[in-house]
Design a protein around this motif. Sequence first.
Motif, PDB file in Angstrom:
ATOM      1  N   LYS A   4      28.235 -26.229 -56.403  1.00  0.00           N
ATOM      2  CA  LYS A   4      27.486 -25.706 -57.529  1.00  0.00           C
ATOM      3  C   LYS A   4      28.185 -26.135 -58.815  1.00  0.00           C
ATOM      4  O   LYS A   4      28.912 -25.366 -59.454  1.00  0.00           O
ATOM      5  N   GLN A   5      27.994 -27.393 -59.210  1.00  0.00           N
ATOM      6  CA  GLN A   5      28.566 -27.889 -60.440  1.00  0.00           C
ATOM      7  C   GLN A   5      27.666 -28.995 -60.966  1.00  0.00           C
ATOM      8  O   GLN A   5      26.870 -29.579 -60.236  1.00  0.00           O
ATOM      9  N   LYS A   6      27.792 -29.238 -62.257  1.00  0.00           N
ATOM     10  CA  LYS A   6      26.966 -30.268 -62.879  1.00  0.00           C
ATOM     11  C   LYS A   6      27.482 -31.641 -62.480  1.00  0.00           C
ATOM     12  O   LYS A   6      28.662 -31.939 -62.616  1.00  0.00           O
ATOM     13  N   ILE A   7      26.595 -32.464 -61.983  1.00  0.00           N
ATOM     14  CA  ILE A   7      26.960 -33.818 -61.562  1.00  0.00           C
ATOM     15  C   ILE A   7      26.636 -34.776 -62.697  1.00  0.00           C
ATOM     16  O   ILE A   7      25.525 -34.750 -63.243  1.00  0.00           O
ATOM     17  N   PRO A   8      27.584 -35.626 -63.111  1.00  0.00           N
ATOM     18  CA  PRO A   8      27.338 -36.556 -64.222  1.00  0.00           C
ATOM     19  C   PRO A   8      26.156 -37.473 -63.946  1.00  0.00           C
ATOM     20  O   PRO A   8      25.900 -37.856 -62.800  1.00  0.00           O
ATOM     21  N   ASN A   9      25.448 -37.826 -65.011  1.00  0.00           N
ATOM     22  CA  ASN A   9      24.297 -38.719 -64.863  1.00  0.00           C
ATOM     23  C   ASN A   9      24.691 -40.053 -64.255  1.00  0.00           C
ATOM     24  O   ASN A   9      23.927 -40.654 -63.493  1.00  0.00           O
ATOM     25  N   ALA A  10      25.887 -40.542 -64.602  1.00  0.00           N
ATOM     26  CA  ALA A  10      26.332 -41.826 -64.057  1.00  0.00           C
ATOM     27  C   ALA A  10      26.451 -41.764 -62.540  1.00  0.00           C
ATOM     28  O   ALA A  10      26.116 -42.722 -61.835  1.00  0.00           O
ATOM     29  N   THR A  11      26.923 -40.631 -62.027  1.00  0.00           N
ATOM     30  CA  THR A  11      27.005 -40.442 -60.576  1.00  0.00           C
ATOM     31  C   THR A  11      25.615 -40.387 -59.962  1.00  0.00           C
ATOM     32  O   THR A  11      25.352 -41.024 -58.930  1.00  0.00           O
ATOM     33  N   LEU A  12      24.707 -39.661 -60.585  1.00  0.00           N
ATOM     34  CA  LEU A  12      23.333 -39.565 -60.079  1.00  0.00           C
ATOM     35  C   LEU A  12      22.667 -40.941 -60.043  1.00  0.00           C
ATOM     36  O   LEU A  12      21.913 -41.253 -59.116  1.00  0.00           O
ATOM     37  N   ASP A  13      22.963 -41.770 -61.056  1.00  0.00           N
ATOM     38  CA  ASP A  13      22.385 -43.116 -61.099  1.00  0.00           C
ATOM     39  C   ASP A  13      22.857 -43.975 -59.930  1.00  0.00           C
ATOM     40  O   ASP A  13      22.148 -44.898 -59.504  1.00  0.00           O
ATOM     41  N   ARG A  14      24.067 -43.674 -59.432  1.00  0.00           N
ATOM     42  CA  ARG A  14      24.614 -44.491 -58.334  1.00  0.00           C
ATOM     43  C   ARG A  14      24.173 -44.013 -56.954  1.00  0.00           C
ATOM     44  O   ARG A  14      24.330 -44.751 -55.969  1.00  0.00           O
ATOM     45  N   LEU A  15      23.623 -42.821 -56.845  1.00  0.00           N
ATOM     46  CA  LEU A  15      23.239 -42.292 -55.533  1.00  0.00           C
ATOM     47  C   LEU A  15      22.254 -43.200 -54.790  1.00  0.00           C
ATOM     48  O   LEU A  15      22.430 -43.437 -53.583  1.00  0.00           O
ATOM     49  N   PRO A  16      21.211 -43.727 -55.459  1.00  0.00           N
ATOM     50  CA  PRO A  16      20.316 -44.634 -54.724  1.00  0.00           C
ATOM     51  C   PRO A  16      21.011 -45.886 -54.218  1.00  0.00           C
ATOM     52  O   PRO A  16      20.649 -46.414 -53.163  1.00  0.00           O
ATOM     53  N   LEU A  17      22.039 -46.362 -54.954  1.00  0.00           N
ATOM     54  CA  LEU A  17      22.793 -47.531 -54.501  1.00  0.00           C
ATOM     55  C   LEU A  17      23.572 -47.197 -53.231  1.00  0.00           C
ATOM     56  O   LEU A  17      23.604 -48.000 -52.282  1.00  0.00           O
ATOM     57  N   TYR A  18      24.197 -46.025 -53.213  1.00  0.00           N
ATOM     58  CA  TYR A  18      24.946 -45.608 -52.027  1.00  0.00           C
ATOM     59  C   TYR A  18      23.997 -45.462 -50.838  1.00  0.00           C
ATOM     60  O   TYR A  18      24.299 -45.902 -49.725  1.00  0.00           O
ATOM     61  N   PHE A  19      22.867 -44.810 -51.079  1.00  0.00           N
ATOM     62  CA  PHE A  19      21.912 -44.610 -49.982  1.00  0.00           C
ATOM     63  C   PHE A  19      21.439 -45.949 -49.421  1.00  0.00           C
ATOM     64  O   PHE A  19      21.377 -46.137 -48.201  1.00  0.00           O
ATOM     65  N   LYS A  20      21.096 -46.874 -50.301  1.00  0.00           N
ATOM     66  CA  LYS A  20      20.625 -48.189 -49.853  1.00  0.00           C
ATOM     67  C   LYS A  20      21.707 -48.893 -49.039  1.00  0.00           C
ATOM     68  O   LYS A  20      21.423 -49.493 -47.993  1.00  0.00           O
ATOM     69  N   TYR A  21      22.968 -48.799 -49.499  1.00  0.00           N
ATOM     70  CA  TYR A  21      24.069 -49.444 -48.777  1.00  0.00           C
ATOM     71  C   TYR A  21      24.241 -48.845 -47.383  1.00  0.00           C
ATOM     72  O   TYR A  21      24.345 -49.576 -46.387  1.00  0.00           O
ATOM     73  N   PHE A  22      24.258 -47.519 -47.281  1.00  0.00           N
ATOM     74  CA  PHE A  22      24.444 -46.877 -45.977  1.00  0.00           C
ATOM     75  C   PHE A  22      23.250 -47.139 -45.059  1.00  0.00           C
ATOM     76  O   PHE A  22      23.428 -47.332 -43.854  1.00  0.00           O
ATOM     77  N   LYS A  23      22.050 -47.163 -45.627  1.00  0.00           N
ATOM     78  CA  LYS A  23      20.859 -47.438 -44.811  1.00  0.00           C
ATOM     79  C   LYS A  23      20.911 -48.854 -44.249  1.00  0.00           C
ATOM     80  O   LYS A  23      20.612 -49.073 -43.056  1.00  0.00           O
ATOM     81  N   GLN A  24      21.290 -49.822 -45.059  1.00  0.00           N
ATOM     82  CA  GLN A  24      21.391 -51.196 -44.586  1.00  0.00           C
ATOM     83  C   GLN A  24      22.503 -51.337 -43.553  1.00  0.00           C
ATOM     84  O   GLN A  24      22.360 -52.086 -42.580  1.00  0.00           O
TER      85      GLN A  24
END
Length: 211
Positions: A4-24
């Motif tokens: 329960k903490q505020k996540i920086p926008n820069a981190t949120l922007d990278r989440l789709p990149l992480y997901f795509k990498y793990f999915k591949q």
Amino acid sequence: MLKKQKIPNATLDRLPLYFKYFKQSEDNGIDRVSSREISEALDIDSATIRRDFSYFGELGRKGYGYNVHALVKFFSEQVQGTGMKNVILIGVGNLGSALLNYNFTKIHDKIKIAVAFDIDQHIIGQTINGVEVKDICELESVVQDIQAEVAILTVPGQVGVDLSSKLEALGIKGILNFTPEKLAVSNEVTVHNIDLSVEMQALLFYMKHNN
């Protein structure tokens, strides 16, 4: 479990990149990866990756790395949610048609463009990559019928502004905005702006300063 903490926008922007990498990685039969491997693949330093992941609790183990299958499931829920999201696209010109022909489910298996809208009678009624193009006059009834949450705007700037407040009133929660204008929505709607002219200028800037 998500802290329960505020996540920086820069981190949120990278989440789709992480997901795509793990999915591949999962699709390639890889069971686990290290932060170094993620860093090399995404060109993000390892310290940033570990800091990003720390906002979500213990996602990996020292000396073991990250379990690919577990992270695919985790980031799938964080990026996409647990249910299918219906997306509408408004504006079936060259860019809109290209987006309709892009296979979103290849990366986002819980996201699909359900229907598209336009005002051109020559386009209305066509089916592009399995997506029917409807008259914009049907927007209200269709959005309510399919319970769409996300809209993609590939229309002229002022048209997008005029439509955005109506989309919010219809219950749209997120807009991918390809127009160069600021949309007329409240903070209750998440807008991601993609201005291709700005992106091209940024590319030229980086090219100049990287040489």
